[in-house]
Design an enzyme around this catalytic site. Structure first.
Site, PDB file in Angstrom:
ATOM      1  N   HIS A 103      -4.190  -0.772  -1.729  1.00 41.25           N
ATOM      2  CA  HIS A 103      -4.520  -2.201  -1.872  1.00 41.25           C
ATOM      3  C   HIS A 103      -5.681  -2.644  -0.972  1.00 41.25           C
ATOM      4  O   HIS A 103      -5.657  -3.740  -0.400  1.00 41.25           O
ATOM      5  CB  HIS A 103      -3.292  -3.057  -1.595  1.00 41.25           C
ATOM      6  N   HIS A 174       0.017  -9.364  -7.695  1.00 40.68           N
ATOM      7  CA  HIS A 174       1.184  -8.609  -7.233  1.00 40.68           C
ATOM      8  C   HIS A 174       2.431  -9.489  -7.133  1.00 40.68           C
ATOM      9  O   HIS A 174       3.265  -9.292  -6.247  1.00 40.68           O
ATOM     10  CB  HIS A 174       0.868  -7.971  -5.875  1.00 40.68           C
ATOM     11  N   GLU A 312       2.074  -5.202 -12.605  1.00 40.59           N
ATOM     12  CA  GLU A 312       0.700  -5.309 -12.132  1.00 40.59           C
ATOM     13  C   GLU A 312      -0.264  -4.692 -13.151  1.00 40.59           C
ATOM     14  O   GLU A 312      -0.406  -3.477 -13.216  1.00 40.59           O
ATOM     15  CB  GLU A 312       0.561  -4.595 -10.791  1.00 40.59           C
TER      16      GLU A 312
END
Length: 348
Positions: A103, A174, A312
């Protein structure tokens, strides 16, 4: 109707944007990580409940393990070993998930306060400018997240990015969903359908091996509606590696730029249905396997593992290191554009 308010945090002032539609259903967005912090929608009896997991304190979203509700970047999901090569040059990214980069690293977009560019009508637009070299990535990247909340209870997210030098980008949202209400406990009774007949097997650090494998005959098969918890405890590599589902499925008949339904999540108890539409090639399903110990939620307790599920829509994990995956390279002069629509309805 749209309203804003501010909240303090150690990294600066956070703006919270509330958009309420004609029926009274509402969403609350945060400039911290361009996040979704509330979604209040009716059940089959018309009773409103907040169906997105989140915290009581707006500042607790900073560097939270679950990355709840936010837009991670510059590259969502994992890059193996934190190694990246672009046009013959190698870049080193911070490792923050076992041996891998996740991420965008610990200083990723999800932990930045975005600029609220506009908030009017039923739409809010947030912007973040990442410097050249930030988190090891080349190129100054300007990212925008545009949220639109409709009278049909649809939350439409458009993600855009531009760069001044060749780089990679992979943006998603998310949010964790529990359609019975964010504080109602396990989401493993929710039924999930995916428009995906293949998935990406991984090694034990959740890096894809680089091949698509049919889901048929395995616990990864959600081509027909199935409870999230039906197979989650089976001794299957993907489920053992992640302590539950934490894998990327490959959308069937994917066509760049074409938005279509990719997932349907249903809660029989409340009657709520979440339909997810997107033009992304992949979809990471994460069953909140490590939610325990999260900051105090909006009801004052920490969430437990499996209290929500993240859906996601994104490009494939580790695509920069997998030539066979769809490219995530973005050049100067090009615009990255992706759409994710969360559509709420009910069934009897």
């Amino acid at each position: 109707m749209i309203t804003t308010k501010t909240a303090p945090s150690p990294i600066g002032e956070i703006t919270l944007v509330t958009i309420t539609n004609a029926s009274g259903a509402s969403v609350v967005l945060s400039t911290l990580g361009a996040g979704i912090v509330e979604v209040n929608v009716p059940d089959r009896e018309g009773r409103l409940a907040d169906v997105v997991l989140g915290y009581a304190n707006p500042a607790d979203y900073i560097a939270d393990g679950p990355c709840a509700g936010k837009v991670p970047g510059r590259y969502a999901n994992r890059i193996a070993g934190g190694h990246l090569e672009i046009e013959g040059k190698t870049y080193e990214l911070p490792v923050n998930n076992g041996p891998n980069h996740l991420h965008g690293g610990p200083e990723g977009f999800q932990n930045k306060i975005w600029t609220l560019e506009s908030a009017e009508g039923n739409k809010a637009v947030m912007k973040y400018v990442a410097a050249d070299g930030e988190a090891g990535y080349p190129g100054q990247l300007t990212a925008t997240a545009e949220y639109r909340w409709t009278d049909a209870n649809e939350l439409e997210l458009t993600l855009r990015a531009k760069t001044d030098a060749a780089t990679v980008v992979n943006l998603t949202n998310h949010a964790y969903w529990n359609l019975d209400g964010h504080n109602s406990g396990s989401a493993l009774d929710h039924k999930l359908t995916l428009m995906a007949s293949t998935y990406l097997p991984t090694d034990d650090t959740l890096i894809p091996e680089g091949v698509k494998v049919p889901v048929a005959g395995s616990p990864m098969d959600f081509t027909k509606a199935k409870k999230l918890g039906s197979d989650i405890k089976l001794e299957f590599p993907a489920l053992v590696y992640g302590k539950g589902y934490d894998n990327c499925w490959c959308i069937d008949d994917y066509k760049p730029g074409v938005v279509r339904t990719v997932a349907v999540l249903t809660d029989d108890k409340s009657g709520r249905v979440l339909t997810v539409d997107s033009d992304q090639p992949g979809l990471q399903v994460y069953t909140g396997n490590w939610l325990a110990g999260s900051p105090a939620n909006k009801a004052g307790r920490s969430y437990d593992d499996y209290d929500g599920v993240a859906i996601e829509c994104q490009d494939f994990p580790d695509a920069p290191n997998k030539p066979g995956f769809p490219s995530t390279l973005l050049h100067a002069g090009e615009e990255y554009v992706r759409h994710i629509n969360f559509k709420f309805s009910t069934e009897k």
